[in-house]
Design a protein around this motif. Structure first.
Motif, mmCIF file in Angstrom:
data_model
loop_
_atom_site.group_PDB
_atom_site.id
_atom_site.type_symbol
_atom_site.label_atom_id
_atom_site.label_comp_id
_atom_site.label_asym_id
_atom_site.label_seq_id
_atom_site.Cartn_x
_atom_site.Cartn_y
_atom_site.Cartn_z
ATOM 1 N N UNK A 256 110.196 34.468 94.084
ATOM 2 C CA UNK A 256 110.518 35.247 95.285
ATOM 3 C C UNK A 256 109.451 34.978 96.329
ATOM 4 N N UNK A 257 109.741 35.409 97.580
ATOM 5 C CA UNK A 257 108.761 35.253 98.648
ATOM 6 C C UNK A 257 108.703 36.535 99.464
ATOM 7 N N UNK A 258 107.574 36.762 100.060
ATOM 8 C CA UNK A 258 107.373 37.942 100.917
ATOM 9 C C UNK A 258 106.562 37.521 102.122
ATOM 10 N N UNK A 259 106.749 38.274 103.221
ATOM 11 C CA UNK A 259 105.889 38.104 104.388
ATOM 12 C C UNK A 259 104.793 39.157 104.350
ATOM 13 N N UNK A 260 103.609 38.736 104.715
ATOM 14 C CA UNK A 260 102.481 39.659 104.855
ATOM 15 C C UNK A 260 102.121 39.693 106.328
ATOM 16 N N UNK A 261 102.233 40.858 106.948
ATOM 17 C CA UNK A 261 101.950 41.011 108.376
ATOM 18 C C UNK A 261 100.608 41.730 108.518
#
Length: 230
Positions: free
Chosen positions: A34-39
């Motif tokens: 899976x992938x996620x964005x880190x802001x």
């Protein structure tokens, strides 16, 4: 069998090419990815020995690293760091170029991967998807970045910077609360303040995958198991 690579383990000391019953192989299988964005919004203050900012030339992120990857129940925890570097023209008579850095800025991201369990192996990688900076709209660096647009354009384009006041407040010809007025009380459309502070927005994309060894029997009447080993 501790080795991580895929290899054959033969029952009854079979030699290769002997078709005498099932054989077990260890297969490294991806359980999930899976992938996620880190802001991240990072407030940067130029330290005192350095000169103040007249104009920001560039802000970039470098030395992005992953420090550790931990697998917990149904999740992967990825921790890492990066460095922020800003190049700027100093608020000094000869306008030298300076740099300000933040080293080892830490970040942590959790990524949900159903089926992940403690003890499984995981890989992760990270890329920088976006970097930008914001400065206070009453300092000169803002004018350099956005130009001297008409006020309506400025307000419409830059409301997302969190300034809620009306456009008219910025466009009045009389002197208001800004420090942008000359001795005669005329409001200048230009921005005259230097600054020591700015904000950096960084968006990272972090991908992770979880792997486990499975025993698979080939040959004979054996079928492939569906449960991971252990």
């Amino acid at each position: 069998m501790d080795e991580k690579d895929t290899r054959l383990a033969y029952n009854n000391q079979c030699t290769l090419g002997t078709e005498t019953g099932p054989q077990t192989i260890i297969v490294r299988q991806v359980i999930g990815s899976a992938e996620e964005q880190k802001v991240l919004d990072i407030h940067v203050v130029v330290p005192d020995p350095k000169p103040a900012i007249e104009q920001i030339v560039d802000v970039f992120v470098k030395d992005v690293e992953i420090d550790c990857v931990d697998v917990i129940h149904n999740k992967v925890i990825v921790r890492g760091e990066f460095e922020i570097k800003a190049i700027y023209v100093a608020y000094l008579p000869n306008q030298p170029v300076h740099a300000v850095e933040i080293k080892h800025f830490k970040w942590t991201q959790d990524i949900e991967i159903p089926g992940a369990r403690r003890g499984m192996d995981a890989d992760a990688n990270v890329i920088v998807e976006f970097v930008d900076y914001d400065v206070d709209e009453h300092c000169r660096a803002y004018k350099y970045k956005y130009g001297d647009n008409d006020c309506d354009g400025n307000c419409k384009d830059h409301h997302h910077h969190g300034h809620d006041h009306d456009c008219d407040d910025d466009c009045d010809d009389d002197c208001d609360d800004h420090d942008d007025c000359d001795d005669n009380g005329h409001h200048h459309h230009h921005h005259h303040r230097w600054t020591r502070e700015f904000d950096v927005s960084v968006v990272l994309k972090i991908t992770a995958k979880v792997m486990a060894d499975r025993q698979v029997q080939i040959g004979g009447n054996a079928t492939m198991p569906t449960q991971p080993k252990g």
